[in-house]
Write a protein that holds these residues in place. Structure first.
Motif, short mmCIF file in Angstrom:
data_model
loop_
_atom_site.label_atom_id
_atom_site.label_comp_id
_atom_site.label_asym_id
_atom_site.label_seq_id
_atom_site.Cartn_x
_atom_site.Cartn_y
_atom_site.Cartn_z
N CYS A 244 0.83 -1.21 0.00
CA CYS A 244 0.00 0.00 0.00
C CYS A 244 0.86 1.26 0.00
O CYS A 244 0.56 2.23 -0.70
CB CYS A 244 -0.93 0.01 1.21
SG CYS A 244 -2.37 -1.05 1.04
N THR A 247 2.11 1.66 -3.64
CA THR A 247 1.11 2.03 -4.65
C THR A 247 0.50 3.39 -4.36
O THR A 247 0.24 4.17 -5.29
CB THR A 247 0.00 0.97 -4.75
OG1 THR A 247 -0.56 0.74 -3.45
CG2 THR A 247 0.54 -0.34 -5.29
N PHE A 248 0.25 3.72 -3.10
CA PHE A 248 -0.30 5.03 -2.79
C PHE A 248 0.70 6.12 -3.12
O PHE A 248 0.32 7.21 -3.58
CB PHE A 248 -0.69 5.11 -1.30
CG PHE A 248 -2.09 4.63 -1.01
CD1 PHE A 248 -3.13 5.53 -0.90
CD2 PHE A 248 -2.36 3.28 -0.86
CE1 PHE A 248 -4.42 5.10 -0.64
CE2 PHE A 248 -3.64 2.84 -0.59
CZ PHE A 248 -4.69 3.75 -0.49
N VAL A 257 -9.40 3.85 -5.62
CA VAL A 257 -8.65 3.31 -4.49
C VAL A 257 -8.39 1.81 -4.65
O VAL A 257 -7.41 1.29 -4.11
CB VAL A 257 -9.40 3.61 -3.17
CG1 VAL A 257 -10.65 2.76 -3.05
CG2 VAL A 257 -8.49 3.39 -1.96
N PHE A 260 -4.94 0.81 -5.68
CA PHE A 260 -3.92 0.79 -4.65
C PHE A 260 -3.96 -0.49 -3.82
O PHE A 260 -2.94 -0.97 -3.32
CB PHE A 260 -4.10 1.98 -3.70
CG PHE A 260 -4.09 3.32 -4.38
CD1 PHE A 260 -3.16 3.62 -5.37
CD2 PHE A 260 -5.02 4.29 -4.04
CE1 PHE A 260 -3.15 4.85 -5.99
CE2 PHE A 260 -5.02 5.52 -4.65
CZ PHE A 260 -4.09 5.81 -5.63
#
Length: 280
Positions: A244, A247-248, A257, A260
């Motif tokens: 996370c 990817t964020f 979202v 992500f």
């Protein structure tokens, strides 16, 4: 498809040639489909365990409804277990909501008080065919905000284990034999002789907490020495958070979202598949 208690799930696992059942900590609902994907990939029944903190965060009933829905739609025999709970009223809440297994953790108490409270939980649980896990000894490390310092670790003795099992009739027993909660940067040193002697004396399924920090060879050996339930939580959480963060950090604010979270869930599935392969 209804939920299974531990004994029922373990019997299914044995028919599929598993020596132990993995019990995996769910930290958020987004992880849930990844758990079922791993179970399908390995033809394994699934045991999902919830801390009281997570249960209070998400809601006991929402957890039960979500797990039941996926268990039925994915055709995966599933057990929903409340982990490390020392509050009998919280255990009652979980049972009333539809959990199929609970753990009373009285390991911080005297053995007499632990036995007394475990018997009280069993009297409640048996009315609804709920399996009960108990614990003896103190496992080091931290889990869900609760920490045990190294100087307070105490290993389970054969004598205490036999007395506890004989007097409570508990379904499975968590033992302290060298594992550590939350360990993912090193490897635990399992006391295999102690484990084998406890298994011989109690003749019930034993539970290994702190499964993340156990080497593959030690895990394979432990499940031949009486460990029939293996708890794993930290490794999945670490992998999920790491994915996370990546990817964020790379994503745009108007990205969906789900973009992500999908890589994080894929990482969780990989961890579960790897762990489940060690239980045969």
């Amino acid at each position: 498809m209804g939920l299974y208690n531990f004994n029922e799930l373990y019997n299914i696992a044995k028919t599929r040639e598993f020596k132990a059942v993995g019990s995996f900590n769910l930290h958020c609902l987004e992880m849930l489909p990844a758990f079922f994907k791993a179970a399908q990939k390995t033809n394994s029944p699934l045991m999902i365990q919830i801390s009281t903190g997570t249960a209070q965060y998400l809601g006991y009933r929402l957890l039960v409804d979500s797990v039941c829905s996926l268990a039925e739609s994915q055709n995966v025999p599933t057990c929903l277990h409340l982990d490390h709970c020392s509050n009998i009223s919280d255990i009652q809440t979980a049972i009333d909501a539809g959990f199929s297994s609970v753990m009373y953790d009285g390991s911080h108490l005297s053995i007499d008080e632990n036995i007394k409270n475990t018997c009280a939980v069993i009297n409640i649980a048996r009315q609804s065919n709920i399996s009960v896990e108990g614990e003896l000894g103190a496992i080091g490390g931290a889990e869900d905000g609760k920490a045990t310092a190294a100087e307070h670790i105490s290993f389970t003795t054969v004598e205490d284990a036999k007395r506890y099992v004989d007097e409570t009739g508990v379904n499975m027993l968590a033992v302290s034999v060298g594992t550590v909660h939350g360990l993912y940067t090193g490897k635990a040193q399992i006391q295999h002789q102690r484990l084998a002697e406890i298994s011989e004396a109690t003749q019930i399924p034993l539970v290994l907490h702190g499964g993340t920090g156990v080497s593959d060879d030690d895990m394979r050996r432990a499940v031949t020495e009486g460990i029939n339930k293996v708890n794993v939580g930290t490794e999945m959480n670490v992998q999920w958070v790491a994915q996370c963060k990546s990817t964020f950090d790379k994503g745009k604010v108007n990205d969906s979202v789900r973009k992500f979270l999908i890589p994080a869930n894929d990482a969780v599935t990989r961890v579960l598949v790897e762990k489940i392969s060690l239980f045969k």
